[in-house]
Enzyme design. Structure first.
Site, short mmCIF file in Angstrom:
data_model
loop_
_atom_site.label_atom_id
_atom_site.label_comp_id
_atom_site.label_asym_id
_atom_site.label_seq_id
_atom_site.Cartn_x
_atom_site.Cartn_y
_atom_site.Cartn_z
N ASP A 521 0.80 -1.25 -0.02
CA ASP A 521 0.13 0.08 -0.17
C ASP A 521 0.96 1.25 0.12
O ASP A 521 1.88 1.07 0.41
CB ASP A 521 -0.78 -0.08 1.32
CG ASP A 521 -1.78 1.24 1.36
OD1 ASP A 521 -2.27 1.56 0.43
OD2 ASP A 521 -1.69 1.78 2.48
N ASP A 714 -1.77 -0.83 5.87
CA ASP A 714 -2.05 -0.07 7.20
C ASP A 714 -3.23 0.54 7.24
O ASP A 714 -3.44 1.18 8.34
CB ASP A 714 -1.04 1.08 7.60
CG ASP A 714 -1.00 2.10 6.83
OD1 ASP A 714 -0.55 3.33 7.32
OD2 ASP A 714 -1.61 2.27 5.65
N ASP A 718 -7.12 -1.85 3.46
CA ASP A 718 -6.41 -2.90 3.13
C ASP A 718 -6.98 -3.97 3.56
O ASP A 718 -6.29 -5.34 3.57
CB ASP A 718 -4.82 -2.67 3.42
CG ASP A 718 -4.55 -1.28 2.86
OD1 ASP A 718 -4.67 -1.04 1.48
OD2 ASP A 718 -3.63 -0.60 3.37
#
Length: 826
Positions: A521, A714, A718
């Site tokens: 990410d 995080d 996600d």
């Protein structure tokens, strides 16, 4: 107290501005070069918490906090009017206070913001120094707080506000408290207690019998000890040990070899032979070995159960990222705080600036900017006008809006993400560990050999045949094989934790040992996740004016500008400001100040000259978003707002590629921003994806065409991808749910820890192979001796732990997760 460190804001001592750590929370705070470090606060909340702690004489909190956790607390929040609702039982639900016979009341709450034992120490000492608040007990394991107070002297809203000043947020408890887990956990612990009692006492009796063989003991005493030992063994086998018999029966019904099968056979043969020996007075009684075996295996079952429960909590934690309460608008236009569970379709809720939206719906009054990073990962806020759809979990940034409810709970968008997390976690193909591949063959072979020994030795007498078969089943107990993988993983997990790498699913180590595709990410993972400001053109005074009119806005860009100015912002007189979708305008000291993008400047008839356009191009060239500052109708300054990369991000990507991983980026941010980051990090453009929804990320992660898939993220956006990946790695700074949905959590937030994790995983995988080799070699030799009749049950009980001890010694000496100095020297 956090140690003060000094950093130049622009990387040069000529800028005259430095970053000093806030003396309460430790966050970097831009300020003037000559600022006294002992007066640095990042916000008014930290200043209030600092004054409150010192006013109570609790300065030891800082030393204790830093000693225990090595990291400062988060920034303290400000007081919120919603805490008035803590005096309403309808709002509190299960947290409503309960009166006691002495006039005191007790209540239990969830606490957000707890970090370590220092937090618990501070809260409990704060209670002792508050009139009417008799006691506070913090439970770190589930982050709850139990308070006892005098309702005639203090009310819960006062306690909640006081906690807010200290930097902790109280919230009512959820309705369900995992009753099933508590019942099952209690049942397992009771079985362990019974088995432990039987094992310890049977061992003492066995010692007395063995000593009697050497020194002599009267026949009646021997018979008494044998009967008592037999009774303890039978209790251990039939009551707590029945778990293994159920597993063995299931193994037979499904025709699937299982570790419970030889354990159940050994317990059965040992029990029958032991009973026969006890009744006849001939042969050995070895119920001590059987009782200890039951005790140790039950402990392993309990540890496994706890791990499964921890993984199952991910769905409940996902619900916590959305508010539990909302302000419902009544028919007369007033508002009332209610539980989100009681909201109905078409109810209207009011969401103030800075609050999280509690349900899906569409705006019926007002316009604002929304932070959707929790759900989509977008680093830049988006505008929302009347009629636009909004989602639960997004944050209202600019002004209050009214939202008509369209969906709540599991029917909301984030609720559907929650269900995808649940589905991904339950349907993910389990890792076939080495123990499973070898264990099935081992179980069949040992069972067959035990029966063969019975047949071969039957002609010499059933007692001797049963003794040799029992010896075989005991000495070839699959404890060492079953121990090799979990022990190696357990030691590795402990060593990884010392490096602030927390792993809750040991099978992840075996997956990480094999290369594959590793997705990152972007926001908050590869980048800091906190926008910073750089002055491109103009003066510090222009930025100060901009900060003064931006002070009341929750927009990340506004907060970055205020942080850049640093000290003194909170002491300035209030400025009259009006917020728009792409900018803000206000009056400061008789000057009309506008802050926003070029389009906003044109809308406000602000003159933008060539130097400003040149500065905008410079900002874009530095991968920053340009923000223009205008004073009295003329643009005078440009600042660049960017989310900088984390330290060592490029080095981490390069090392992962060297280790054989295909590294890519999955982000909800704009495609152009993702492309710029990919270029900076050396990531293939074909593996850099921007503008993705949580569902898009999940779909990409589920495509396992080329080996293992690892996801590093995080945010709650996600969560589904983290759960669906072969291994999900959560990093510091994201939503609580992603830290639980992922089996690996890097508490330090350092990207270099990903390299340490993979190196440790590879060494752990080799340890498991070596440990299996050692335990198998032992079993081959021991089984051969037992089949030849060289080992009797007594000797088998003595030799049985040797394989486990050998595996334990090897595991403790194996360098799985090495210390930093060792990694540097290697």
């Amino acid at each position: 107290m956090p140690g003060q460190s000094t950093r130049d804001v622009n990387g040069s001592t000529s800028s005259g501005r430095v970053e000093l750590d806030c003396i309460h929370c430790g966050l970097p705070t831009p300020c003037a070069f000559d600022t006294d470090p002992s007066t640095v606060f990042c916000c008014n909340g930290c200043r209030g918490a600092y004054d409150l702690i010192h006013g109570w004489g609790l300065q030891d909190y800082y030393a204790l906090r830093d000693q225990v956790s090595g990291s400062p607390a988060g920034p303290a929040g400000g007081e919120k009017s919603r805490y008035d609702a803590f005096d309403s039982d309808a709002f509190l639900g299960d947290s409503a206070p309960r009166l006691q016979s002495d006039g005191m009341a007790t209540a239990e709450f969830a606490v957000h913001g707890l970090h370590c034992a220092a937090c618990a120490w501070l809260i409990e000492n704060a209670a002792a120094r508050t009139s009417g608040w008799q006691s506070a007990r913090v439970q770190m394991s589930d982050h709850t707080l139990r308070v006892m107070f005098d309702p005639s002297r203090i009310v819960l809203s006062q306690i909640a506000r006081l906690m807010d000043r200290l930097g902790y947020e109280l919230a009512p408890l959820a309705g369900k408290r995992h009753d099933h887990f508590r019942i099952e956990n209690r049942r397992l612990l009771m079985q362990i207690a019974v088995a432990g009692f039987c094992a310890m006492n049977a061992m003492w009796i066995a010692i007395a019998l063995y000593a009697g063989d050497a020194s002599g003991v009267e026949a009646n005493h021997r018979f008494f000890l044998r009967v008592i030992g037999t009774g303890l063994g039978v209790v251990a086998v039939l009551i707590p040990g029945r778990t293994f018999f159920r597993g063995a029966l299931a193994s037979l019904r499904t025709r699937t070899p299982h570790m419970d099968l030889p354990v159940a056979l050994g317990l059965s043969v040992g029990t029958i032979a032991g009973l026969a020996s006890a009744v006849s007075g001939r042969g050995d009684v070895y119920f001590d070995s059987l009782a200890v075996l039951v005790f140790l295996l039950l402990i392993g079952r309990w540890i496994q159960f706890r791990q499964q429960h921890r993984a199952a909590k991910a769905v409940d934690l996902l619900l916590r990222v959305t508010p539990m309460h909302a302000q419902r608008v009544t028919t007369d236009g007033a508002t009332e705080w209610v539980l989100v569970d009681v909201l109905a379709i078409d109810d209207v809720i009011r969401v103030a600036a800075g609050e999280s939206i509690a349900a899906d719906g569409y705006i019926v009054a007002g316009e604002t900017m929304l932070d959707r990073s929790l759900l989509t990962g977008e680093s830049q806020p988006v505008g929302a006008n009347q009629g636009d759809e909004v989602s639960a979990g997004t944050i209202n940034l600019v002004r209050s809006v009214d939202v008509r409810v369209a969906a709540t709970g599991r029917d909301s968008r984030i609720g559907k993400v929650m269900q995808s997390v649940e589905l991904a976690a339950s349907t993910r193909t389990p890792i076939v560990q080495l123990a499973d591949r070898i264990g099935g063959v081992f179980v069949v072979v040992v069972t067959f050999l035990a029966l063969l020994v019975m047949v071969v030795w039957w002609s010499s007498g059933w007692e001797l045949a049963a003794a040799h078969a029992t010896s075989l089943l005991i000495v070839a107990c699959p404890c060492a094989l079953a121990l090799a993988t979990p022990l190696a993983i357990a030691v590795s997990l402990g060593r990884a934790a010392k490096q602030k790498i927390l792993i809750r699913d040991g099978s992840s180590l075996q997956q990480l040992a094999k290369p594959g595709t590793l997705w990152f990410d972007k926001t908050g993972t590869l980048t800091q996740g906190r926008p910073t400001v750089e002055l491109i053109f103009g003066s510090d005074e222009a930025v100060r004016l901009a900060a003064q009119i931006e002070r009341g806005c929750c927009h990340p860009t506004a907060e970055a500008i205020v942080r850049f100015v640093g000290q003194g912002v909170d002491t300035w007189p209030d400025a009259k400001s009006e917020f728009f979708r792409n900018g803000v305008i206000g009056v400061v000291d008789g000057l009309t100040v506008a802050v926003g993008n070029v389009d906003f400047m044109e809308q406000q008839s602000v003159l933008v000259g060539d130097p400003i356009f040149d500065a905008i191009c410079t900002a874009v060239g530095r991968h920053a978003s340009p923000v223009v500052i205008g004073v009295n109708g003329e643009a005078v300054a440009v600042v660049g707002v960017a989310d900088p990369l984390k330290p060592h991000a490029a080095e981490t990507i390069q090392e992962l590629q060297r280790l054989g991983f295909r590294v890519g980026i999955l982000s909800g941010d704009h495609r152009d921003i993702v492309d710029r980051v990919a270029v900076q990090l050396g990531v293939d453009s074909e593996l850099a994806h921007g503008g993705l929804s949580p569902e898009d990320k999940l779909s990409i992660v589920q495509q396992r065409s080329d080996g293992n898939v690892v996801m590093v993220g995080d945010g709650a956006n996600d969560a589904a991808a983290l759960a669906a990946a072969d291994v999900g790695i959560a990093v510091r700074g994201g939503a609580e749910v992603s830290l639980q949905a992922a089996p690996v959590f890097i508490a330090s937030g350092e990207l270099t820890s990903v390299i340490s994790l993979i190196g440790g995983a590879r060494r752990t995988s080799w340890l498991i192979v070596v440990a299996f080799t050692v335990s198998l070699a032992y079993n081959i030799v021991a089984v051969g001796l037992a089949m030849c009749g060289i080992i009797n049950p007594l000797l088998a009980a003595i030799l049985m732990p040797i394989s486990s001890v050998s595996v334990l010694t090897l595991t403790l000496l194996w360098p799985t997760f090495r210390a930093a100095k060792e990694r540097t020297n290697s």
